[in-house]
Design a protein around this motif. Structure first.
Motif, PDB file in Angstrom:
ATOM      1  N   GLY A 192       0.786  -1.226   0.000  1.00 14.29           N
ATOM      2  CA  GLY A 192       0.000   0.000   0.000  1.00 14.29           C
ATOM      3  C   GLY A 192       0.817   1.275   0.000  1.00 14.29           C
ATOM      4  O   GLY A 192       0.262   2.358  -0.221  1.00 14.29           O
ATOM      5  N   SER A 193       2.129   1.180   0.265  1.00 14.07           N
ATOM      6  CA  SER A 193       2.982   2.364   0.268  1.00 14.07           C
ATOM      7  C   SER A 193       4.420   1.927   0.032  1.00 14.07           C
ATOM      8  O   SER A 193       4.760   0.746   0.164  1.00 14.07           O
ATOM      9  CB  SER A 193       2.868   3.129   1.594  1.00 14.07           C
ATOM     10  OG  SER A 193       3.329   2.317   2.667  1.00 14.07           O
ATOM     11  N   VAL A 194       5.254   2.893  -0.289  1.00 12.47           N
ATOM     12  CA  VAL A 194       6.675   2.618  -0.500  1.00 12.47           C
ATOM     13  C   VAL A 194       7.367   2.587   0.857  1.00 12.47           C
ATOM     14  O   VAL A 194       7.149   3.479   1.684  1.00 12.47           O
ATOM     15  CB  VAL A 194       7.304   3.699  -1.403  1.00 12.47           C
ATOM     16  CG1 VAL A 194       8.805   3.470  -1.546  1.00 12.47           C
ATOM     17  CG2 VAL A 194       6.634   3.700  -2.767  1.00 12.47           C
TER      18      VAL A 194
ATOM     19  N   GLU B 299      -4.932   2.415  -9.238  1.00 11.34           N
ATOM     20  CA  GLU B 299      -4.944   3.800  -8.773  1.00 11.34           C
ATOM     21  C   GLU B 299      -4.263   3.945  -7.420  1.00 11.34           C
ATOM     22  O   GLU B 299      -3.510   4.894  -7.190  1.00 11.34           O
ATOM     23  CB  GLU B 299      -6.396   4.302  -8.679  1.00 11.34           C
ATOM     24  CG  GLU B 299      -6.494   5.762  -8.255  1.00 11.34           C
ATOM     25  CD  GLU B 299      -7.931   6.246  -8.207  1.00 11.34           C
ATOM     26  OE1 GLU B 299      -8.150   7.408  -7.800  1.00 11.34           O
ATOM     27  OE2 GLU B 299      -8.835   5.455  -8.556  1.00 11.34           O
ATOM     28  N   GLY B 300      -4.484   2.970  -6.522  1.00 13.23           N
ATOM     29  CA  GLY B 300      -3.854   3.036  -5.205  1.00 13.23           C
ATOM     30  C   GLY B 300      -2.344   2.929  -5.297  1.00 13.23           C
ATOM     31  O   GLY B 300      -1.611   3.580  -4.527  1.00 13.23           O
ATOM     32  N   GLU B 301      -1.840   2.122  -6.238  1.00 13.60           N
ATOM     33  CA  GLU B 301      -0.399   1.990  -6.416  1.00 13.60           C
ATOM     34  C   GLU B 301       0.203   3.277  -6.957  1.00 13.60           C
ATOM     35  O   GLU B 301       1.286   3.708  -6.542  1.00 13.60           O
ATOM     36  CB  GLU B 301      -0.105   0.819  -7.347  1.00 13.60           C
ATOM     37  CG  GLU B 301      -0.519  -0.523  -6.780  1.00 13.60           C
ATOM     38  CD  GLU B 301      -0.364  -1.644  -7.790  1.00 13.60           C
ATOM     39  OE1 GLU B 301       0.343  -2.623  -7.481  1.00 13.60           O
ATOM     40  OE2 GLU B 301      -0.941  -1.537  -8.885  1.00 13.60           O
TER      41      GLU B 301
ATOM     42  N   LEU C  47       3.096   5.815  -5.224  1.00 11.42           N
ATOM     43  CA  LEU C  47       4.294   6.378  -5.851  1.00 11.42           C
ATOM     44  C   LEU C  47       4.288   7.899  -5.791  1.00 11.42           C
ATOM     45  O   LEU C  47       5.328   8.538  -5.569  1.00 11.42           O
ATOM     46  CB  LEU C  47       4.396   5.908  -7.298  1.00 11.42           C
ATOM     47  CG  LEU C  47       4.660   4.418  -7.531  1.00 11.42           C
ATOM     48  CD1 LEU C  47       4.709   4.113  -9.023  1.00 11.42           C
ATOM     49  CD2 LEU C  47       5.959   3.988  -6.864  1.00 11.42           C
ATOM     50  N   GLU C  48       3.103   8.491  -5.964  1.00  5.80           N
ATOM     51  CA  GLU C  48       3.003   9.946  -5.893  1.00  5.80           C
ATOM     52  C   GLU C  48       3.323  10.444  -4.484  1.00  5.80           C
ATOM     53  O   GLU C  48       4.043  11.435  -4.312  1.00  5.80           O
ATOM     54  CB  GLU C  48       1.599  10.388  -6.301  1.00  5.80           C
ATOM     55  CG  GLU C  48       1.439  11.891  -6.381  1.00  5.80           C
ATOM     56  CD  GLU C  48       0.071  12.297  -6.903  1.00  5.80           C
ATOM     57  OE1 GLU C  48      -0.179  13.512  -7.005  1.00  5.80           O
ATOM     58  OE2 GLU C  48      -0.746  11.399  -7.206  1.00  5.80           O
TER      59      GLU C  48
END
Length: 553
Positions: free
Chosen positions: A265-267, A285-287, A291-292
């Motif tokens: 769910g996050s980096v 979209e969640g991926e 990244l954003e």
């Protein structure tokens, strides 16, 4: 009696000859076996007999041999000579055991910088430099010996790759033409990494060696995460794999791990860089949001996308002023490789950027690449990295034969990669103030840099840090078989190095400047100086000597 005395007098000569013969035999043979030692011992015995017998047959009316003034003078001279030789030998022995060098050059040309000396003195592990060439340049060897004098934990070895193919293969050297590879190895773990290439024009660099030692002995290793789960290139050996690229990052002290954003769910916070290489299915979209968010907190991204694929990152890239064109870059007929098709884009022009600064007019190539459109965005600094020939074009219909520039195509030069940087607030999640229309397709400017608009300075409570991204319109150049060709590996590795600037801050070691102290003489001045040195001064010396001789006479 006299005959016996004469015989004893000359007994010393064969003694010295035997000792000299023994020493000569030992030096020539290189081994001090029974013959050289036997000759030396025999000579010492003969000299000992001479010393015992020399006074036994003297005339009783004359002083004995040992009481003669001539004998005493000769003995004093011999003892003095032996003492001087012993002192000189002892001085040389101490000098070899404790070397002291004095660099009398004005700028310290033959002395390591204080930064390098400190790094060497603080080394806790042994480091070895491997130079894969049989040509030992005196300048390079002197530099390496300077390192070795500071600490015995530094060593080096010149190795001919043709005579040692097994070792060369283990290191994965890529000697080509006149260039020769240099590797650095951590002795405790046998971990190796490429240091630099040398050639007759490019010699070993103190800056590179010292920073290589810092990097390979550092306990902190950068971590690279490769996004997986969308048809990206495989990290392990096999078809369409980038295992060679992954191995090259390991040699650069990186830890490589796959990243499944759908699960996490996050980096991860320990990510130094995130790479999205050749995804064939769009990210969710969640991926994309993950990244954003990573980029907004100062993260670094490398994205490589091939034509006719949907990465799901279009909106995110548009916010940085980047749009991927689905057309394929085609080389001009006179720029094509003899063993490759027209869709293998050849690049010999590079943007003005630290990633591409060392490339000059070198060649890199990108099979089936897509152009990149760049739109100026306030706060984003964008620099095209790879520019095709002006006679190239972006082809919209590959089925058309022969391929030619016509309707629907776009003329070159084309940008195949771009480096982007913006300043973000580490505790905030800013977004650019403008976004280009997703349908716009402006032609990339051949100018190497797109000037950014002024960036508002962050507040004191939110520290600013750069967020960087490199976008390629091709991922095949990183695939095994293409990665090691020409400058392809350098393009990838230099991009990763630029994207991870805070992981290992390099020391800035200024090169030594050789100051020109030569005296510029005209032809007349040089002639006059030569006449003085070769004629006037010697003639004055002869005249002075003659005058002194005549006065004393």
């Amino acid at each position: 009696m006299k005959r016996r005395l004469n015989f004893v007098k000359f007994l010393i000569l064969p003694g010295f000859m035997l000792i000299l013969a023994g020493i000569s035999a030992g030096i020539v043979s290189g081994t001090w076996g029974s013959i050289p030692l036997g000759l030396i011992i025999a000579g010492i015995v003969v000299i000992g007999l001479w010393m015992l017998l020399i006074g036994q047959f003297d005339d009783p009316l004359e002083p004995s041999f040992w009481r003669r003034r001539s004998t005493q003078a000769s003995t004093n001279a011999l003892v003095s000579t032996i003492a001087v030789l012993a002192i000189l030998g002892l001085i040389n022995f101490l000098a070899v055991r404790s070397v002291q060098r004095f660099d009398l050059t004005e700028s310290g040309l033959f002395t390591l910088s204080p930064e390098s000396q400190q790094v060497l003195r603080e080394m806790q592990q042994g480091v070895k430099l491997w130079i894969f060439t049989n040509d030992q340049n005196p300048q390079d060897r002197a530099l390496l010996e300077n390192y070795q004098r500071i600490t015995p934990k530094f060593s080096f070895e010149y190795l001919d790759p043709n005579s040692n193919p097994g070792v060369a293969q283990a290191f994965g050297i890529k000697n080509a033409g006149e260039t020769r590879d240099v590797f650095i190895e951590l002795q405790s773990s046998k971990r190796r990494q490429f240091l630099q290439s040398i050639s007759p024009e490019i010699r070993l660099s103190e800056n590179r060696i010292t920073n290589g030692i810092l990097q390979i002995t550092s306990d902190r290793r950068s971590k690279a995460y490769f996004v997986q789960g969308h048809g990206e290139k495989s990290l392990t050996a096999g078809d369409n794999s980038i295992s060679e690229s992954v191995k090259a990052l390991e040699d650069k002290n990186f830890i490589n791990e796959p990243l499944n954003l759908a699960q996490l769910g996050s980096v991860p916070e320990d990510a130094s860089i995130v790479l999205v290489i050749g995804s064939t299915r769009p990210l969710a979209e969640g991926e994309t949001k993950a990244l954003e968010a990573y980029a907004n907190r100062g993260g670094n991204l490398l994205i490589a996308s091939d034509p006719n694929t949907k990465s799901g990152l279009d909106q995110f890239l548009n916010s940085w002023g980047v749009k991927l064109d689905d057309r394929v870059a085609i080389n001009a007929p006179n720029q094509r490789l003899s063993n490759a098709g027209p869709a293998v884009a050849i690049v010999t022009q590079y943007g003005n950027h630290p990633i591409t600064a060392p490339f000059g007019k070198g060649i890199s190539f990108y099979p089936v690449a897509r152009p990149i459109d760049i739109t100026p965005i306030p706060g984003v600094q964008a620099t095209p990295l790879l520019l095709t020939d002006p006679n190239s074009w972006a082809e919209s219909n590959l089925k058309e034969q022969p391929l030619k520039l016509d309707g629907g195509d776009r003329p070159g030069p084309l940008a195949l990669a771009v480096a982007l940087e913006r300043t973000v607030n580490a505790t905030a999640s800013p977004s650019p103030t403008a976004s280009p229309s997703p349908t716009a397709s402006p032609s990339p400017s051949p100018s190497p840099t797109v000037s950014p608009s002024p960036v508002p300075s962050p507040t004191a409570s939110t520290p600013a840090k750069p967020s960087r991204m490199v976008v390629f319109g091709n991922s095949t150049f990183m695939v095994n078989g293409f990665f090691a060709q020409q400058l392809n590996a350098d393009v990838f590795l230099n991009s990763v190095n630029w994207l991870t600037p805070d992981q290992q801050q390099p020391l800035s070691i200024r090169p030594k400047d050789v100051k020109n102290r030569r005296i510029a003489l005209s032809g007349e001045q040089a002639l006059l100086l030569g006449f003085l040195a070769l004629a006037i001064v010697p003639l004055f010396g002869f005249i002075t000597a003659g005058a002194l001789w005549w006065q004393r006479r």
